[in-house]
Write a protein that holds these residues in place. Structure first.
Motif, PDB file in Angstrom:
ATOM      1  N   GLN A 158       0.832  -1.198   0.000  1.00  0.00           N
ATOM      2  CA  GLN A 158       0.000   0.000   0.000  1.00  0.00           C
ATOM      3  C   GLN A 158       0.863   1.242   0.000  1.00  0.00           C
ATOM      4  O   GLN A 158       2.058   1.198   0.284  1.00  0.00           O
ATOM      5  CB  GLN A 158      -0.908   0.011   1.231  1.00  0.00           C
ATOM      6  N   LYS A 159       0.238   2.371  -0.330  1.00  0.00           N
ATOM      7  CA  LYS A 159       0.936   3.646  -0.308  1.00  0.00           C
ATOM      8  C   LYS A 159       1.168   4.066   1.137  1.00  0.00           C
ATOM      9  O   LYS A 159       0.290   3.926   1.974  1.00  0.00           O
ATOM     10  CB  LYS A 159       0.082   4.689  -1.035  1.00  0.00           C
ATOM     11  N   PRO A 160       2.379   4.567   1.448  1.00  0.00           N
ATOM     12  CA  PRO A 160       2.647   5.001   2.823  1.00  0.00           C
ATOM     13  C   PRO A 160       1.631   6.032   3.309  1.00  0.00           C
ATOM     14  O   PRO A 160       1.189   6.898   2.551  1.00  0.00           O
ATOM     15  CB  PRO A 160       4.049   5.605   2.731  1.00  0.00           C
ATOM     16  N   GLU A 161       1.263   5.902   4.576  1.00  0.00           N
ATOM     17  CA  GLU A 161       0.263   6.771   5.187  1.00  0.00           C
ATOM     18  C   GLU A 161       0.896   7.495   6.376  1.00  0.00           C
ATOM     19  O   GLU A 161       1.628   6.891   7.161  1.00  0.00           O
ATOM     20  CB  GLU A 161      -0.915   5.916   5.655  1.00  0.00           C
ATOM     21  N   ILE A 162       0.620   8.776   6.506  1.00  0.00           N
ATOM     22  CA  ILE A 162       1.159   9.549   7.629  1.00  0.00           C
ATOM     23  C   ILE A 162       0.246   9.377   8.840  1.00  0.00           C
ATOM     24  O   ILE A 162      -0.947   9.669   8.774  1.00  0.00           O
ATOM     25  CB  ILE A 162       1.291  11.038   7.272  1.00  0.00           C
ATOM     26  N   ILE A 163       0.820   8.885   9.922  1.00  0.00           N
ATOM     27  CA  ILE A 163       0.093   8.668  11.171  1.00  0.00           C
ATOM     28  C   ILE A 163       0.786   9.449  12.280  1.00  0.00           C
ATOM     29  O   ILE A 163       2.019   9.449  12.384  1.00  0.00           O
ATOM     30  CB  ILE A 163       0.050   7.173  11.544  1.00  0.00           C
ATOM     31  N   ALA A 164      -0.013  10.116  13.110  1.00  0.00           N
ATOM     32  CA  ALA A 164       0.536  10.839  14.260  1.00  0.00           C
ATOM     33  C   ALA A 164       0.445   9.962  15.506  1.00  0.00           C
ATOM     34  O   ALA A 164      -0.635   9.471  15.845  1.00  0.00           O
ATOM     35  CB  ALA A 164      -0.226  12.139  14.484  1.00  0.00           C
ATOM     36  N   SER A 165       1.573   9.752  16.156  1.00  0.00           N
ATOM     37  CA  SER A 165       1.627   8.930  17.368  1.00  0.00           C
ATOM     38  C   SER A 165       2.103   9.787  18.538  1.00  0.00           C
ATOM     39  O   SER A 165       3.049  10.565  18.400  1.00  0.00           O
ATOM     40  CB  SER A 165       2.581   7.747  17.197  1.00  0.00           C
ATOM     41  N   LEU A 166       1.452   9.637  19.675  1.00  0.00           N
ATOM     42  CA  LEU A 166       1.892  10.304  20.892  1.00  0.00           C
ATOM     43  C   LEU A 166       2.786   9.335  21.660  1.00  0.00           C
ATOM     44  O   LEU A 166       2.337   8.279  22.105  1.00  0.00           O
ATOM     45  CB  LEU A 166       0.688  10.698  21.748  1.00  0.00           C
ATOM     46  N   VAL A 167       4.072   9.698  21.807  1.00  0.00           N
ATOM     47  CA  VAL A 167       5.054   8.828  22.454  1.00  0.00           C
ATOM     48  C   VAL A 167       5.689   9.582  23.616  1.00  0.00           C
ATOM     49  O   VAL A 167       6.143  10.712  23.458  1.00  0.00           O
ATOM     50  CB  VAL A 167       6.146   8.376  21.458  1.00  0.00           C
ATOM     51  N   GLY A 171      -2.858  12.514  18.502  1.00  0.00           N
ATOM     52  CA  GLY A 171      -2.204  11.334  17.961  1.00  0.00           C
ATOM     53  C   GLY A 171      -2.498  10.111  18.800  1.00  0.00           C
ATOM     54  O   GLY A 171      -2.676  10.203  20.006  1.00  0.00           O
ATOM     55  N   GLN A 172      -2.573   8.954  18.144  1.00  0.00           N
ATOM     56  CA  GLN A 172      -2.807   7.725  18.888  1.00  0.00           C
ATOM     57  C   GLN A 172      -1.518   7.305  19.566  1.00  0.00           C
ATOM     58  O   GLN A 172      -0.429   7.626  19.115  1.00  0.00           O
ATOM     59  CB  GLN A 172      -3.287   6.637  17.939  1.00  0.00           C
ATOM     60  N   GLY A 173      -1.633   6.607  20.676  1.00  0.00           N
ATOM     61  CA  GLY A 173      -0.429   6.218  21.390  1.00  0.00           C
ATOM     62  C   GLY A 173      -0.613   4.918  22.134  1.00  0.00           C
ATOM     63  O   GLY A 173      -1.672   4.648  22.696  1.00  0.00           O
ATOM     64  N   CYS A 174       0.433   4.095  22.165  1.00  0.00           N
ATOM     65  CA  CYS A 174       0.385   2.857  22.940  1.00  0.00           C
ATOM     66  C   CYS A 174       1.606   2.710  23.829  1.00  0.00           C
ATOM     67  O   CYS A 174       1.769   1.687  24.477  1.00  0.00           O
ATOM     68  CB  CYS A 174       0.233   1.647  22.017  1.00  0.00           C
ATOM     69  N   LEU A 175       2.481   3.727  23.880  1.00  0.00           N
ATOM     70  CA  LEU A 175       3.675   3.699  24.711  1.00  0.00           C
ATOM     71  C   LEU A 175       3.523   4.726  25.818  1.00  0.00           C
ATOM     72  O   LEU A 175       3.322   5.908  25.553  1.00  0.00           O
ATOM     73  CB  LEU A 175       4.923   3.986  23.869  1.00  0.00           C
ATOM     74  N   HIS A 176       3.631   4.287  27.072  1.00  0.00           N
ATOM     75  CA  HIS A 176       3.272   5.132  28.211  1.00  0.00           C
ATOM     76  C   HIS A 176       4.399   5.197  29.232  1.00  0.00           C
ATOM     77  O   HIS A 176       5.345   4.407  29.211  1.00  0.00           O
ATOM     78  CB  HIS A 176       2.003   4.599  28.872  1.00  0.00           C
ATOM     79  N   VAL A 177       4.274   6.158  30.159  1.00  0.00           N
ATOM     80  CA  VAL A 177       5.185   6.275  31.297  1.00  0.00           C
ATOM     81  C   VAL A 177       4.364   6.572  32.546  1.00  0.00           C
ATOM     82  O   VAL A 177       3.256   7.110  32.465  1.00  0.00           O
ATOM     83  CB  VAL A 177       6.241   7.390  31.087  1.00  0.00           C
ATOM     84  N   VAL A 178       4.903   6.199  33.714  1.00  0.00           N
ATOM     85  CA  VAL A 178       4.280   6.443  35.024  1.00  0.00           C
ATOM     86  C   VAL A 178       2.810   5.983  35.008  1.00  0.00           C
ATOM     87  O   VAL A 178       1.934   6.627  35.576  1.00  0.00           O
ATOM     88  CB  VAL A 178       4.393   7.916  35.454  1.00  0.00           C
ATOM     89  N   SER A 179       2.548   4.890  34.346  1.00  0.00           N
ATOM     90  CA  SER A 179       1.197   4.370  34.214  1.00  0.00           C
ATOM     91  C   SER A 179       1.188   2.876  34.525  1.00  0.00           C
ATOM     92  O   SER A 179       2.246   2.243  34.596  1.00  0.00           O
ATOM     93  CB  SER A 179       0.650   4.597  32.799  1.00  0.00           C
ATOM     94  N   GLU A 185       5.718   0.963  29.606  1.00  0.00           N
ATOM     95  CA  GLU A 185       4.582   0.056  29.501  1.00  0.00           C
ATOM     96  C   GLU A 185       3.832   0.284  28.191  1.00  0.00           C
ATOM     97  O   GLU A 185       3.682   1.408  27.728  1.00  0.00           O
ATOM     98  CB  GLU A 185       3.633   0.218  30.702  1.00  0.00           C
ATOM     99  N   ILE A 186       3.386  -0.805  27.601  1.00  0.00           N
ATOM    100  CA  ILE A 186       2.687  -0.778  26.316  1.00  0.00           C
ATOM    101  C   ILE A 186       1.214  -1.032  26.577  1.00  0.00           C
ATOM    102  O   ILE A 186       0.855  -1.969  27.294  1.00  0.00           O
ATOM    103  CB  ILE A 186       3.240  -1.852  25.365  1.00  0.00           C
ATOM    104  N   GLY A 187       0.349  -0.196  26.011  1.00  0.00           N
ATOM    105  CA  GLY A 187      -1.082  -0.401  26.180  1.00  0.00           C
ATOM    106  C   GLY A 187      -1.862   0.223  25.046  1.00  0.00           C
ATOM    107  O   GLY A 187      -1.660   1.384  24.708  1.00  0.00           O
ATOM    108  N   ARG A 188      -2.749  -0.550  24.472  1.00  0.00           N
ATOM    109  CA  ARG A 188      -3.522  -0.096  23.311  1.00  0.00           C
ATOM    110  C   ARG A 188      -4.955  -0.582  23.442  1.00  0.00           C
ATOM    111  O   ARG A 188      -5.246  -1.547  24.128  1.00  0.00           O
ATOM    112  CB  ARG A 188      -2.912  -0.682  22.047  1.00  0.00           C
ATOM    113  N   GLY A 189      -5.879   0.110  22.774  1.00  0.00           N
ATOM    114  CA  GLY A 189      -7.273  -0.276  22.850  1.00  0.00           C
ATOM    115  C   GLY A 189      -7.854   0.021  24.208  1.00  0.00           C
ATOM    116  O   GLY A 189      -8.680  -0.727  24.715  1.00  0.00           O
ATOM    117  N   LEU A 190      -7.395   1.114  24.834  1.00  0.00           N
ATOM    118  CA  LEU A 190      -7.765   1.424  26.211  1.00  0.00           C
ATOM    119  C   LEU A 190      -9.165   1.988  26.287  1.00  0.00           C
ATOM    120  O   LEU A 190      -9.548   2.856  25.519  1.00  0.00           O
ATOM    121  CB  LEU A 190      -6.758   2.413  26.810  1.00  0.00           C
TER     122      LEU A 190
END
Length: 510
Positions: free
Chosen positions: A365-374, A491-499, A475-480
């Motif tokens: 597929q064509k590359p898609e730009i996604i915003a992630s909160l890390v 932005g979507q995010g699955c990488l967290h701190v102090v959580s 810690e990794i968490g997605r679909g929260l």
């Protein structure tokens, strides 16, 4: 003597199913497995006993590591269960021996992951009391299997009828780029699912990573490639791991020019699931422990750390809308001033970076730009740079400052507890059969001022549940399904701190 044996056999054969079930359900796992092979009648009773899924955890802090592993295994296998997977989390020591001991007890058909973590949470094998233990003295030398008293092992064994489970390792060959590694992992996951399931994607992925420069981008690619219904949880930055795939006779052997990245425990729905097996469901929740500071910046320039294994980024930044470039000390001064003079340790703040990157899987597929909160923890500052843990930050990225917040953490623990109650209060009468916590190493009794805070959602709602968990660095968490913070809309995010990220396994009859 012979008459006595015949009389015993006659008595056993004459027992009705209720009496037989009452006896067999008290057996440990191994005698139970033998009992299920006695005859067809006993097998039917055994299958009825194991008609529901199980996920049990137990930890031991015995200073003798051999005995500790044995204690944890004995406790986890102290009741009827047919292991579909095993996870062992240790704080130090010889993990190869731990893997060998587990395989010897559960057999070669069971997938196993052994990882080195910063601490464990759960119920202790010797007394069933809830506790949390953090590692204080580092020891990872494989030549030493008798270590300090801070050694702890947590063992988690799962039996999930209707779910196929295996381990997919991510190994980086010398000079292999992160895009290729990520593509291979996505394809390996898809191939496994297509081989065992009618679904298009796995139900859940549990990740146990090590701290390398490619770990974070690979996790973000998974977040992009997997559909929203796939649960992803895990430990981003463990010290080490070993694994054994299902049906492999021996653990995986690494070559000198290969580097470990992560081990992925994959759960996919079995296309041959019996109708009477019911339905296993995975859920996630998060207790956040940070709050945003009203300070927003744009990265002015970056310099990667020279450390080969532990990624870090040196950076300067500009306040949004301003031209002056700030060094590390100036950014920390900004934070302290914004907090009305409240003192902050240099390792307290973190930054939430919006990373807008192009993603694709192979050439499909064509590359898609996604915003992630890390999130990246601040590791230090000087007259030149702000140093943060992790890599992948680029010039022009926007970020906001966050600080640990006990009030936010306490409130979000209440929200998680409420979510767990909602799972079992729904009309379909779901039953929670397992739970696992990935808690930031900065949390625990020191952060909350009381013990077992991170496991309180389980203890309050399901006091008999034999849950487990680990303290980790990333810690990794997605679909929260608890309320997201305001800034995460960027932005979507699955990488967290102090959580603390919670995996909940529930079951409903068909």
């Amino acid at each position: 003597m012979e008459k006595s044996k015949k009389a015993d056999m006659t008595f056993i054969a004459s027992m009705n199913d209720d009496i037989l079930q009452n006896i067999l359900q008290r057996l440990p796992a191994k005698p139970f497995a033998f009992a299920s092979c006695v005859n067809r009648s006993w097998n039917i009773v055994c299958n009825h006993i194991l008609s529901r899924p199980k996920m049990v955890s137990a930890f031991s802090r015995n200073s003798d590591q051999l005995k500790a592993v044995e204690e944890a295994i004995d406790k986890a296998l102290s009741e009827p269960i047919r292991p579909d997977f095993v996870i062992a989390n240790v704080t130090c020591g010889y993990i190869g021996k731990t893997l060998d001991m587990i395989t010897e007890r559960v057999g070669t058909r069971v997938p196993v992951i052994v990882s080195v973590v910063e601490g464990v949470l759960g119920k202790e094998s010797c007394n069933d009391k809830a506790g949390e233990v953090k590692h204080e003295v580092g020891l990872t030398n494989d030549d030493m299997f008798t270590g300090p008293s801070s050694f702890v092992v947590l063992l988690t064994v799962g039996y999930l009828p209707g779910i196929k489970v295996d381990v997919i390792p991510v190994i980086q060959a010398k000079e292999e780029c992160e895009a290729r590694i990520g593509d291979k992992l996505v394809m390996d996951i898809r191939n496994f699912v297509s081989a065992v399931s009618d679904d298009a994607a796995p139900a859940c992925l549990m990740l146990f990573g090590v701290d390398t420069y490619v770990t974070e981008p690979i996790i973000r690619k998974l977040d992009y490639a997997m559909p929203a219904e796939t649960i992803i949880v895990g430990d981003q930055r463990g010290e080490e791991f070993l694994h054994k795939r299902a049906n492999e006779l021996r653990k995986f052997e690494f070559h000198e020019d290969e580097s470990k990245v992560l081990a992925c425990l994959i759960f996919a729905r079995d296309r041959h699931r019996p109708v009477e097996a019911g339905r296993v469901q995975f859920h996630t929740a998060i207790s956040r422990g940070i709050s945003p500071v009203d300070l927003r910046y744009k990265v002015a320039n970056t310099l990667p750390s020279t450390l080969p294994k532990w990624p870090a980024t040196l950076m300067t930044a500009k306040r949004i809308g301003e031209a002056d470039v700030l060094n590390g000390e100036q950014i920390l001064d900004d934070i302290e001033a914004n907090q009305l003079g409240n003192p902050l340790r240099v390792d307290d703040p973190c930054i939430g970076v919006i990373k807008r990157r192009k993603y694709s899987v192979g050439l499909e597929q064509k590359p898609e730009i996604i915003a992630s909160l890390v999130f990246h923890l601040v590791a230090g500052a000087d007259e030149q740079y702000l140093t943060v843990k992790g890599a992948g930050i680029e010039t022009g990225d926007d970020f906001q400052v966050y600080i640990p917040d006990l009030k936010v953490a306490e409130a979000s623990l209440g929200a998680v507890s409420s979510q767990l109650r909602n799972i079992v209060s729904k009309p379909n009468k779901r039953e929670v059969v397992g739970g696992f916590v990935f808690a930031d190493s900065g949390r625990g009794d020191f952060f909350f001022g009381r013990p077992n805070a991170d496991t309180s959602p389980f203890l309050e709602n399901f006091p008999e549940l034999r849950f487990g968990g680990v303290f980790c660095d990333g810690e990794i968490g997605r679909g929260l399904f608890v309320e997201e913070e305001e800034s995460s809309s960027q932005g979507q995010g699955c990488l967290h701190v102090v959580s603390s990220v919670y995996l909940i396994v529930s079951y409903a009859c068909s």
